[in-house]
Design a protein around this motif. Structure first.
Motif, mmCIF file in Angstrom:
data_model
loop_
_atom_site.group_PDB
_atom_site.id
_atom_site.type_symbol
_atom_site.label_atom_id
_atom_site.label_comp_id
_atom_site.label_asym_id
_atom_site.label_seq_id
_atom_site.Cartn_x
_atom_site.Cartn_y
_atom_site.Cartn_z
ATOM 1 N N ILE B 5 17.000 -16.131 -17.040
ATOM 2 C CA ILE B 5 16.616 -14.973 -17.869
ATOM 3 C C ILE B 5 15.115 -15.003 -18.162
ATOM 4 N N ASP B 6 14.622 -16.226 -18.437
ATOM 5 C CA ASP B 6 13.173 -16.361 -18.677
ATOM 6 C C ASP B 6 12.388 -15.856 -17.476
ATOM 7 N N TRP B 7 12.861 -16.257 -16.278
ATOM 8 C CA TRP B 7 12.162 -15.842 -15.057
ATOM 9 C C TRP B 7 12.171 -14.303 -14.934
ATOM 10 N N LEU B 8 13.343 -13.747 -15.158
ATOM 11 C CA LEU B 8 13.467 -12.289 -15.035
ATOM 12 C C LEU B 8 12.577 -11.587 -16.058
ATOM 13 N N ASP B 9 12.556 -12.157 -17.286
ATOM 14 C CA ASP B 9 11.742 -11.551 -18.349
ATOM 15 C C ASP B 9 10.268 -11.611 -17.987
ATOM 16 N N ASP B 10 9.878 -12.751 -17.375
ATOM 17 C CA ASP B 10 8.475 -12.909 -16.982
ATOM 18 C C ASP B 10 8.084 -11.846 -15.959
ATOM 19 N N ARG B 11 9.001 -11.605 -15.034
ATOM 20 C CA ARG B 11 8.684 -10.642 -13.962
ATOM 21 C C ARG B 11 8.849 -9.186 -14.403
ATOM 22 N N THR B 12 9.733 -8.934 -15.357
ATOM 23 C CA THR B 12 10.052 -7.527 -15.686
ATOM 24 C C THR B 12 9.776 -7.133 -17.142
ATOM 25 N N GLY B 13 9.715 -8.104 -18.015
ATOM 26 C CA GLY B 13 9.561 -7.778 -19.442
ATOM 27 C C GLY B 13 10.827 -7.207 -20.029
ATOM 28 N N CYS B 14 11.987 -7.656 -19.486
ATOM 29 C CA CYS B 14 13.253 -7.026 -19.894
ATOM 30 C C CYS B 14 13.618 -7.324 -21.353
ATOM 31 N N ARG B 15 13.223 -8.488 -21.855
ATOM 32 C CA ARG B 15 13.570 -8.820 -23.250
ATOM 33 C C ARG B 15 12.945 -7.814 -24.202
ATOM 34 N N ARG B 16 11.712 -7.493 -23.909
ATOM 35 C CA ARG B 16 10.973 -6.558 -24.751
ATOM 36 C C ARG B 16 11.641 -5.164 -24.718
ATOM 37 N N LEU B 17 12.037 -4.801 -23.492
ATOM 38 C CA LEU B 17 12.681 -3.499 -23.318
ATOM 39 C C LEU B 17 13.962 -3.418 -24.147
ATOM 40 N N LEU B 18 14.737 -4.522 -24.021
ATOM 41 C CA LEU B 18 16.019 -4.559 -24.725
ATOM 42 C C LEU B 18 15.792 -4.541 -26.229
ATOM 43 N N GLN B 19 14.780 -5.283 -26.623
ATOM 44 C CA GLN B 19 14.457 -5.361 -28.053
ATOM 45 C C GLN B 19 14.055 -3.981 -28.595
ATOM 46 N N ASP B 20 13.232 -3.303 -27.815
ATOM 47 C CA ASP B 20 12.793 -1.968 -28.235
ATOM 48 C C ASP B 20 13.977 -1.023 -28.347
ATOM 49 N N ALA B 21 14.906 -1.205 -27.388
ATOM 50 C CA ALA B 21 16.039 -0.289 -27.367
ATOM 51 C C ALA B 21 16.992 -0.537 -28.526
ATOM 52 N N LEU B 22 17.196 -1.821 -28.837
ATOM 53 C CA LEU B 22 18.261 -2.152 -29.790
ATOM 54 C C LEU B 22 17.791 -2.312 -31.233
ATOM 55 N N ALA B 198 14.992 15.501 -19.413
ATOM 56 C CA ALA B 198 14.856 16.009 -20.778
ATOM 57 C C ALA B 198 15.423 15.016 -21.798
ATOM 58 N N ILE B 199 16.531 14.361 -21.453
ATOM 59 C CA ILE B 199 17.102 13.370 -22.385
ATOM 60 C C ILE B 199 16.126 12.196 -22.546
ATOM 61 N N ALA B 200 15.553 11.772 -21.397
ATOM 62 C CA ALA B 200 14.596 10.654 -21.460
ATOM 63 C C ALA B 200 13.439 11.013 -22.386
ATOM 64 N N ALA B 201 12.918 12.212 -22.214
ATOM 65 C CA ALA B 201 11.797 12.647 -23.053
ATOM 66 C C ALA B 201 12.234 12.773 -24.513
ATOM 67 N N HIS B 202 13.430 13.297 -24.715
ATOM 68 C CA HIS B 202 13.973 13.508 -26.058
ATOM 69 C C HIS B 202 14.108 12.165 -26.781
ATOM 70 N N VAL B 203 14.668 11.194 -26.077
ATOM 71 C CA VAL B 203 14.881 9.873 -26.694
ATOM 72 C C VAL B 203 13.535 9.174 -26.902
ATOM 73 N N ALA B 204 12.635 9.297 -25.897
ATOM 74 C CA ALA B 204 11.324 8.637 -26.015
ATOM 75 C C ALA B 204 10.565 9.201 -27.216
ATOM 76 N N LEU B 205 10.590 10.522 -27.373
ATOM 77 C CA LEU B 205 9.883 11.141 -28.499
ATOM 78 C C LEU B 205 10.556 10.787 -29.827
ATOM 79 N N PHE B 206 11.866 10.682 -29.781
ATOM 80 C CA PHE B 206 12.615 10.301 -30.974
ATOM 81 C C PHE B 206 12.207 8.898 -31.420
ATOM 82 N N ARG B 207 12.062 8.009 -30.426
ATOM 83 C CA ARG B 207 11.651 6.647 -30.754
ATOM 84 C C ARG B 207 10.190 6.605 -31.247
#
Lengths: 180, 607
Positions: B5-22, B198-207
């Motif tokens: 997971i650390d490796w994947l996070d290093d390459r993609t930043g997925c932890r941050r993404l998940l954190q932002d989402a949740l 439109a949903i992506a934009a709607h959610v992004a603006l909502f966030r």
């Protein structure tokens, strides 16, 4: 981490580069898009035509009392890639008055629903928006949403045969304009 | 695992993404009033999943659309459930959209700085309506076809470009293959694609702007995960349960008979969430105020103005009473739409003609499935060809069109419409049966309108015979008359009497003797052997398919009425109807409508 590249300059060379990048990139998207749109616009190239005269009934088969008789229009139809020799494509109402015949399109000029003749009311009735029309096709209800009466079609009585030129008309307009 | 997971996070930043989402901050904690957006996203996911599965079984062309939807509905494993889920989730989406919009307006979540997000919401509302409209056509059944015709004709009202626009939408001058391919491309490609953006934009603006928390806060602040997610999940489950309940209760979505442009469809109605607009266009005041522009105003101007006002709400809210105005406006629109919907439903429930049309449409839908099952599939010529060759479907329509101006069928025109005028020829319901014949041979009934009452035979030889000669003969031997009726009726070989006739061969045989001897019918009629001296209709094969076809073809033939024919035209001989049509009428009159026979007939006539 390496340092970010310096911001683009404002000299003539950069301007040309920016313009070229925009134009080339734009073309890459526009060319396939235009090709797609041209294909999408294809229906505008084809007209419905004026229809052709078809034998639809025998004069003797029409009620002499002037009651409308519905006749199915069966003719050759080409639908994109399919060609069918005899398919029902619509219907007309024929109203006999002595030796002359009036042909009324079965499509309501309001929104295109199929108008049904109701003998009990001696009128045509559109089930969608409740327009009613007299036996001669004229609007007989002051509140009718229909902009005009039922469309008459060209009729020829050839001896004992009734021939009709079947064509559709634009809905929603006061003027009777053939559908393009 | 952690290293991976650390490796994947290093390459993609997925932890941050998940954190932002949740771990979005929710001031005042999770609340039920925030669930609407999530339930809508959930519905959209359901639509994508079920839509993709439907796509794998659907074929968009005028020759195959209905047929493939039939297959999904009746043959595919769980197909009805899949289609029902897609259909009812679409309906749920419309309800949830209204609730979401109400929540946004009531809570003031549309106000600055959330103007753009509010507009994205409106775009999503329009896309959802567009998906509903385009999806309605895809089964290519009578209902979808009729509704789409109206909708696309309304498009033609747009000034200047209306006609071209209409042509582009339906893919030509007439409805056909390209209407379906274009609607399908819109329904499964363009609109969902736009919706994802439109949903992506709607959610992004909502966030970006955060949740518009409802004051006062009841609880301490919380994060989206897990408090709000749990509430959202429960709400989604409730939506799913409601949709599944509706699907199971209605056994999936309705599928009417295949589209037929040559026949009226008096049960034509839009989907319920468009009924308000449908009813709105029927309002007299539109015509009174705007004359012949009423249609254009009602279908295009008013909805556009309403949408523009909703879009302008963030700016209107800056005005002192703006928010109250917005609330009032929304309430007015929703109450108005609700009232129009109720009005439309109520009118239909009291409209006997609509109810008859609906029952007929449902009967036709049921009949087509029976025919397809009897045929072990849909013939290449399409499902509509089965209906066109089905006596039970086409027979009464042809009867109404060609026969009902003189004859009746059980008192009506074959389709349930009762004419105020008296019939001038017999009622043909049960023609050839023992019951029909018994009535004809009844002195009190033969001159009813059910028999010869309206025809020129009302004082003819047959009537005199039945009134004068028959009663004493009958009184002498009542059983002989019953045997005669059985014998003559047996000539018709009606499917409904087949079993009885097989059991009663002795009675029929005795009856044949009574025809010739006791009642002397053969003084006028021929019966089971040629008789050149016969002056009345041939009783040999009376009421059989061949006999009925013969009389429809030419009633003035010596075998039938000869020169004494009343007014009945020689339908087939004169080319008024084809022999195939005569056969459909004959089979229907004789109640000979076995679905397997229809399938055989289509197989024979297929190219």
């Amino acid at each position: 981490m390496s340092n970010p590249p310096p911001p683009p300059g404002t000299d003539r060379r950069s301007f040309l580069k920016e313009t070229a990048a925009g134009v080339i990139g734009g073309c890459c998207v526009l060319i396939p898009a235009v090709i797609g749109i041209v294909a999408w616009l294809d229906p505008l190239e084809h007209d419905a035509g004026n229809g052709s005269l078809l034998k639809v009934a025998l004069l003797d088969a029409l009620p002499k009392d002037g009651s409308p008789r519905r006749v199915t229009i069966i003719m050759e139809k080409t639908d994109a890639w399919t060609r069918q020799h005899a398919v029902p494509i619509g219907a007309v109402y024929l109203v006999r008055n002595g030796d002359t015949v009036t042909a009324l399109h079965s499509m309501c000029p309001h929104a295109g629903c199929f108008v049904d003749y109701q003998p009990a009311r001696r009128s045509f009735f559109c089930p969608c928006h409740e327009s009613t029309f007299a036996v001669d096709g004229s609007i007989n209800d002051p509140h009718s949403p229909s902009p005009r009466g039922l469309d008459t079609l060209e009729v020829e009585v050839r001896g004992s045969e009734v021939w009709v030129r079947f064509q559709n008309f634009r809905t929603g307009s006061r003027k009777k304009v053939p559908a393009a | 695992m952690k290293r991976a997971i650390d490796w994947l996070d290093d390459r993609t930043g997925c932890r941050r993404l998940l954190q932002d989402a949740l771990f979005e901050h929710i001031p005042g904690g999770a609340r039920w009033r925030y669930i609407w957006g999530s339930t809508l996203s959930f519905c959209f996911v359901v639509q994508i999943l079920t839509g993709l599965a439907l796509w794998m079984a659907y074929s968009a062309s005028a020759a195959t659309a209905w047929e493939s939807v039939y297959f999904i509905q009746y043959e595919l494993t769980g197909g009805w459930l899949l289609r029902g889920l897609h259909h009812f989730t679409a309906q749920a989406m419309h309800v949830l959209l209204v609730l979401h919009l109400m929540q946004v307006i009531v809570d003031g979540a549309y106000r600055a700085p959330r103007e753009v997000n509010h507009w994205f919401g409106i775009v999503l509302l329009l896309l959802t309506l567009g998906l509903g409209l385009t999806g309605y056509l895809l089964p290519w059944d009578q209902k979808g076809y009729g509704a789409t015709k109206v909708a696309t004709n309304l498009l033609g009202l747009v000034p200047l470009i209306g006609s071209s626009l209409q042509k582009l939408v339906i893919g030509g001058s007439d409805y056909g293959h390209h209407t379906l391919t274009r609607f399908f491309a819109l329904h499964a490609g363009i609109l969902p694609g736009a919706m994802i953006v439109a949903i992506a934009a709607h959610v992004a603006l909502f966030r970006r702007h955060g949740i518009t928390a409802k004051q006062p806060y009841r609880k301490p602040d919380a994060k989206f995960w897990p408090d709000q997610v749990l509430m959202d999940a429960v709400a989604c489950l409730a939506v799913l349960a409601a949709v599944l309940y509706l699907t199971v209760r209605h056994h999936g979505a309705e599928l009417f008979a295949p589209a037929n442009p040559s026949e009226p469809f008096n049960a034509a109605r839009p989907e319920w969430y468009f009924l308000f607009l449908f009813e709105f266009l029927k309002l007299d005041l539109l015509n009174q105020w705007f004359g012949h522009q009423g249609e254009f105003v009602g279908a295009i101007v008013v909805p556009t103005v309403v949408l523009l006002v909703v879009a302008a709400m963030p700016f209107l809210a800056n005005w002192r009473y703006g928010h109250r105005f917005n609330l009032g406006f929304l309430a007015m629109i929703l109450l108005g739409a609700g009232a129009l919907t109720v009005r439309s439903l109520r009118k239909d429930s009291h409209n006997a003609e609509y109810q008859i049309a609906l029952i007929q449409a449902q009967a036709e839908a049921e009949r087509i499935t029976t025919l397809i099952k009897a045929n072990n599939g849909v013939p290449v010529s399409g499902a509509a060809s089965l209906l066109r060759n089905d006596p039970a479907t086409a027979g009464p329509k042809l009867f109404a069109q060609h026969c009902a101006s003189c004859h009746r069928h059980d008192g009506h025109d074959g389709l349930g419409i009762v004419s105020p005028e008296a019939p001038s020829a017999p009622d043909l319901k049960g023609f050839g049966s023992r019951a029909w014949l018994a009535g004809l041979l009844d002195a009190t009934r033969i001159t009813n309108h059910t028999y010869y009452g309206g025809s020129k035979f009302h004082d003819g030889k047959m009537v005199r015979y039945v009134r004068e000669k028959l009663p004493p003969l009958r009184d002498r031997d009542p059983k002989a008359l019953a045997a005669l009726i059985a014998a003559v009726s047996a000539e018709a070989a009606l499917p409904a009497q087949r079993d009885t006739e097989t059991r009663e061969t002795a009675l029929i045989e005795a009856g044949r003797t009574h025809v010739r001897e006791t009642f002397a019918c053969t003084d006028c009629h021929a019966f089971r052997k040629p008789d050149d001296d016969a002056t009345a209709a041939d009783l040999t094969g009376w009421g059989s398919r061949e006999w009925v076809l013969g009389i429809i073809a030419d009633p003035s033939h010596p075998r039938f009425y000869g020169k004494r024919n009343d007014r009945m035209p020689a339908f087939v001989k004169d080319g008024r109807i084809s022999s195939t049509e005569a056969g459909l009428i004959a089979d229907w009159l004789r109640d000979d409508t076995d679905p397997a026979l229809v399938a055989n007939r289509v197989a024979r006539t297929a190219p």
